[in-house]
Motif scaffolding. Sequence first.
Motif, PDB file in Angstrom:
ATOM      1  N   CYS A   6       0.847  -1.189   0.000  1.00  0.00           N
ATOM      2  CA  CYS A   6       0.000   0.000   0.000  1.00  0.00           C
ATOM      3  C   CYS A   6       0.886   1.243   0.000  1.00  0.00           C
ATOM      4  CB  CYS A   6      -0.909   0.008   1.228  1.00  0.00           C
ATOM      5  SG  CYS A   6      -1.826   1.560   1.400  1.00  0.00           S
ATOM      6  N   TYR A   8       0.048   4.172   1.032  1.00  0.00           N
ATOM      7  CA  TYR A   8      -0.212   5.012   2.205  1.00  0.00           C
ATOM      8  C   TYR A   8       0.390   4.450   3.485  1.00  0.00           C
ATOM      9  CZ  TYR A   8      -3.866   6.916  -0.859  1.00  0.00           C
ATOM     10  OH  TYR A   8      -4.563   7.468  -1.901  1.00  0.00           O
ATOM     11  N   CYS A   9       0.359   3.138   3.648  1.00  0.00           N
ATOM     12  CA  CYS A   9       0.782   2.560   4.929  1.00  0.00           C
ATOM     13  C   CYS A   9       1.869   1.501   4.816  1.00  0.00           C
ATOM     14  CB  CYS A   9      -0.423   1.968   5.658  1.00  0.00           C
ATOM     15  SG  CYS A   9      -1.095   0.490   4.870  1.00  0.00           S
ATOM     16  N   CYS A  24      -7.675   1.341   4.859  1.00  0.00           N
ATOM     17  CA  CYS A  24      -6.305   1.746   5.182  1.00  0.00           C
ATOM     18  C   CYS A  24      -6.301   2.682   6.388  1.00  0.00           C
ATOM     19  CB  CYS A  24      -5.674   2.447   3.978  1.00  0.00           C
ATOM     20  SG  CYS A  24      -3.979   2.945   4.279  1.00  0.00           S
ATOM     21  N   HIS A  36      -6.779   0.765   0.966  1.00  0.00           N
ATOM     22  CA  HIS A  36      -5.370   0.818   0.606  1.00  0.00           C
ATOM     23  C   HIS A  36      -5.236   1.172  -0.874  1.00  0.00           C
ATOM     24  CE1 HIS A  36      -4.150  -1.035   4.361  1.00  0.00           C
ATOM     25  NE2 HIS A  36      -4.915  -2.085   4.146  1.00  0.00           N
TER      26      HIS A  36
HETATM   27 ZN   LIG Z   1      -2.745   1.262   3.415  1.00  0.00          ZN
END
Ligand SMILES: [Zn+2]
Length: 83
Positions: A6, A8-9, A24, A36
């Motif tokens: 992902c 973002y994370c 997410c 995600h």
């Molecule tokens: Zn994520």
Amino acid sequence: MANFYCEYCGKKYSNVKSLTGAPCYRHPNGANKGKHKLYEGSEKTKYTCKYCGTLYPSLISMTGAPCYRHPNGANKGRHSPAL
Ligand SMILES: [Zn+2]
Ligand SMILES: [Zn+2]
């Protein structure tokens, strides 16, 4: 087998379907406010933030730290990986 991450994370998935189907906790709109997002770059030994250029050994550590050159303002968002 390829791994999918992902953007973002940094969470790792074995397929895109389950990645994009799960909420997410580091989504830019707020924790679990979106799914995600697939990181479309390749797996690397070091990742570069596209805003500030800081190097991180993993997407998880990068996306957990605030970015002082974030487009929304200094430390208003987290680092984001360059492809
Ligand atoms: Zn994520
Ligand atoms: Zn950054």
